[in-house]
Design a protein around this motif. Structure first.
Motif, short mmCIF file in Angstrom:
data_model
loop_
_atom_site.label_atom_id
_atom_site.label_comp_id
_atom_site.label_asym_id
_atom_site.label_seq_id
_atom_site.Cartn_x
_atom_site.Cartn_y
_atom_site.Cartn_z
N LEU A 72 -6.07 1.16 -8.51
CA LEU A 72 -5.19 0.34 -8.23
C LEU A 72 -5.30 -1.00 -9.01
O LEU A 72 -4.19 -1.54 -9.12
CB LEU A 72 -5.17 0.01 -6.66
N ILE A 73 -6.44 -1.52 -9.21
CA ILE A 73 -6.72 -2.41 -10.08
C ILE A 73 -6.04 -2.47 -11.44
O ILE A 73 -5.38 -3.17 -12.18
CB ILE A 73 -8.05 -2.96 -10.19
N ALA A 74 -6.32 -1.15 -11.86
CA ALA A 74 -6.01 -1.10 -13.28
C ALA A 74 -4.59 -0.64 -13.74
O ALA A 74 -3.83 -0.89 -14.63
CB ALA A 74 -6.83 0.15 -13.99
N GLU A 75 -3.91 -0.01 -12.50
CA GLU A 75 -2.40 0.50 -13.03
C GLU A 75 -1.25 -0.53 -12.28
O GLU A 75 -1.71 -1.18 -11.36
CB GLU A 75 -2.42 2.00 -12.40
N LYS A 76 -0.14 -0.14 -12.52
CA LYS A 76 0.81 -1.04 -12.16
C LYS A 76 1.29 -1.18 -10.82
O LYS A 76 1.82 -1.89 -10.25
CB LYS A 76 1.96 -1.07 -12.80
N ASP A 77 1.14 0.36 -10.16
CA ASP A 77 1.33 0.56 -8.76
C ASP A 77 0.68 1.59 -8.14
O ASP A 77 0.06 2.31 -8.91
CB ASP A 77 2.92 0.67 -8.52
N ALA A 78 0.90 2.00 -6.86
CA ALA A 78 0.01 3.15 -6.30
C ALA A 78 0.68 4.47 -7.04
O ALA A 78 -0.39 5.41 -7.05
CB ALA A 78 0.63 3.04 -4.89
N ASP A 79 1.91 4.60 -7.25
CA ASP A 79 2.25 5.67 -8.00
C ASP A 79 1.42 6.00 -9.11
O ASP A 79 0.92 7.44 -9.52
CB ASP A 79 3.76 5.99 -8.28
N ALA A 80 1.48 5.30 -10.15
CA ALA A 80 0.66 5.26 -11.30
C ALA A 80 -0.98 5.33 -11.23
O ALA A 80 -1.54 6.16 -11.80
CB ALA A 80 0.99 3.74 -12.28
N ALA A 81 -1.43 4.72 -10.04
CA ALA A 81 -2.70 4.98 -9.69
C ALA A 81 -3.11 6.34 -9.23
O ALA A 81 -4.04 6.78 -9.77
CB ALA A 81 -3.19 3.79 -8.66
N GLU A 82 -2.13 6.87 -8.49
CA GLU A 82 -2.11 8.19 -7.98
C GLU A 82 -2.21 9.43 -9.25
O GLU A 82 -3.07 10.26 -9.33
CB GLU A 82 -1.16 8.67 -7.10
N ALA A 83 -1.25 9.01 -10.09
CA ALA A 83 -1.12 9.99 -11.39
C ALA A 83 -2.38 9.76 -12.09
O ALA A 83 -2.90 10.99 -12.65
CB ALA A 83 0.10 9.51 -12.08
N LYS B 169 -8.44 -4.86 0.77
CA LYS B 169 -7.14 -5.25 1.63
C LYS B 169 -6.30 -5.75 0.49
O LYS B 169 -5.02 -5.60 0.81
CB LYS B 169 -7.61 -6.37 2.35
N LYS B 170 -6.38 -6.42 -0.70
CA LYS B 170 -5.87 -7.17 -1.58
C LYS B 170 -4.75 -5.84 -2.27
O LYS B 170 -3.72 -5.96 -2.34
CB LYS B 170 -6.41 -7.88 -2.78
N TYR B 171 -5.39 -4.62 -2.35
CA TYR B 171 -4.89 -3.69 -3.25
C TYR B 171 -4.17 -2.41 -2.25
O TYR B 171 -3.95 -1.41 -2.66
CB TYR B 171 -5.50 -2.98 -4.44
N ASP B 172 -4.33 -2.67 -0.85
CA ASP B 172 -4.16 -1.77 -0.09
C ASP B 172 -4.69 -0.20 -0.20
O ASP B 172 -3.90 0.78 -0.56
CB ASP B 172 -2.72 -1.76 0.04
N VAL B 173 -5.83 -0.20 -0.38
CA VAL B 173 -6.45 1.01 -0.75
C VAL B 173 -6.48 2.10 0.23
O VAL B 173 -6.13 3.44 0.03
CB VAL B 173 -8.05 0.68 -0.94
N GLU B 174 -6.22 1.64 1.68
CA GLU B 174 -5.78 2.55 2.65
C GLU B 174 -4.50 3.45 2.53
O GLU B 174 -4.59 4.71 2.72
CB GLU B 174 -5.96 1.90 4.04
N ALA B 175 -3.65 2.74 2.11
CA ALA B 175 -2.51 3.45 1.85
C ALA B 175 -2.48 4.47 0.80
O ALA B 175 -2.17 5.68 1.19
CB ALA B 175 -1.08 2.35 1.34
N LEU B 176 -3.32 4.16 -0.36
CA LEU B 176 -3.44 5.19 -1.35
C LEU B 176 -4.31 6.38 -0.79
O LEU B 176 -4.12 7.46 -0.92
CB LEU B 176 -3.80 4.75 -2.60
N ALA B 177 -5.49 5.83 0.13
CA ALA B 177 -6.22 7.06 0.77
C ALA B 177 -5.60 7.91 1.57
O ALA B 177 -5.87 8.98 1.62
CB ALA B 177 -7.49 6.21 1.56
#
Length: 320
Positions: free
Chosen positions: A85-96, A62-70
């Motif tokens: 999501l925890i390691a990167e600065k935002d969802a775009d960076a996490a996806e990359a 919930k804190k990192y909104d995993v559902e949105a990235l999923a």
């Protein structure tokens, strides 16, 4: 490889010639810096990543909104999404980051991934962990295993289950003989295998326990040889730099224990200059393990093993 419980570019501008001891100290200090530089990035939008381990996955989702990235990434593993999501600065960076990881795992890294999966399956086949079968699956195991046994390297579990504790005692490794048997690339492949095993086990334990499990690395420098093999240090550096981006959200702090006096003096000099994110990741301590003659003494997992229990208590205090 010992599964848990059952389981450095520096340019010289000086023109004078260093004495051998000074050169050796400098080389080891560069190795320390390599371990720092090689660590994965810490998110700047939240508390340091080390604070997330041991927390319920449902809370972190919930804190990192995993559902949105999923929804953006389809069938991607939700635990992998959370860690990125925890390691990167935002969802775009996490996806990359996740796309880079997937490309490596299906391409250049596939032999490592497959070898670790084979080793873990073999180790679990009897219902009780068989570390010998895991070791047999490691790349170049026949050449490396004689030099990296329980006295040199092993993995334990923290008492609260939040961590895998990866312990290395460099002073017990005959790095000269080891590097006469393997290339630095081969040794880096071996350590990549170890990293993959740690990732797999941490993920399994996260799934089973419902709380995020990470890896804390403890480098015990008791008895370290300042004139040790530079090829060995190069292999460690290569492994760290290669693996760091491939396992986002897995690594916790690195703890360096029992530095020789000259290195300890350098730490006291330079530590105030570390960026906050590095200071949160790297810890220096004197004392723990200093009286333990052989790391194999940590192995018996029982209440009566006071050496193991004291070390686990020491680590718990150091990661706070």
């Amino acid at each position: 490889v010992r599964a848990p419980d059952a389981a450095t570019d520096a340019r010289q501008t000086h023109t004078h010639t260093r004495s051998p001891p000074t050169m050796a100290v400098h080389a080891v200090w560069l190795s320390v810096l390599a371990m720092i530089v090689g660590q994965p990035r810490i998110s700047t939008r939240t508390r340091p990543i080390v604070c997330q381990f041991g927390v319920a996955v449902s809370e972190l989702d919930k804190k990192y909104d995993v559902e949105a990235l999923a929804q953006r990434m389809g069938d991607a593993d939700r635990q992998a999404l959370l860690r990125a999501l925890i390691a990167e600065k935002d969802a775009d960076a996490a996806e990359a980051a996740l796309k880079r990881v997937a490309q490596w795992r299906s391409g250049e890294g596939k032999p490592t991934v497959d070898a670790a999966a084979t080793g873990i399956a073999a180790a679990l086949a009897s219902g009780q962990w068989d570390n010998n079968k895991l070791n047999a699956a490691a790349p170049h195991a026949d050449k490396i295993a004689p030099y990296l046994g329980a006295s040199q390297i092993q993995t334990l579990s923290s008492k609260d289950g939040a961590w895998l504790i990866y312990v290395i005692r460099a002073g017990a490794i005959d790095d000269g003989k080891l590097m006469s048997q393997v290339t630095k690339e081969e040794l880096a492949e071996y350590f990549a295998f170890v990293k993959e095993v740690h990732s797999h086990v941490a993920n399994m334990r996260t799934e089973a326990g419902g709380k995020l499990v990470g890896v804390v690395t403890v480098n015990d420098l008791s008895g370290v040889n300042l004139f040790g093999s530079s090829a060995f240090r190069d292999a460690l550096s290569l492994s760290s730099k290669t693996a760091a981006p491939l396992y986002p959200g897995l690594a916790g702090p690195t703890i360096l224990l029992n530095l020789p006096p000259l290195l300890n003096a350098l730490v006291k000099l330079f530590k105030p200059l570390f960026p906050p994110v590095v200071a949160a990741r790297i810890k220096f301590e004197q004392g723990p393990l200093s009286k333990v003659k052989d790391l194999a003494e940590l192995l018996p997992n029982s209440p009566e093993n006071t050496i193991r229990n004291q070390f686990l208590d020491d680590v718990a205090q150091m990661v706070k």
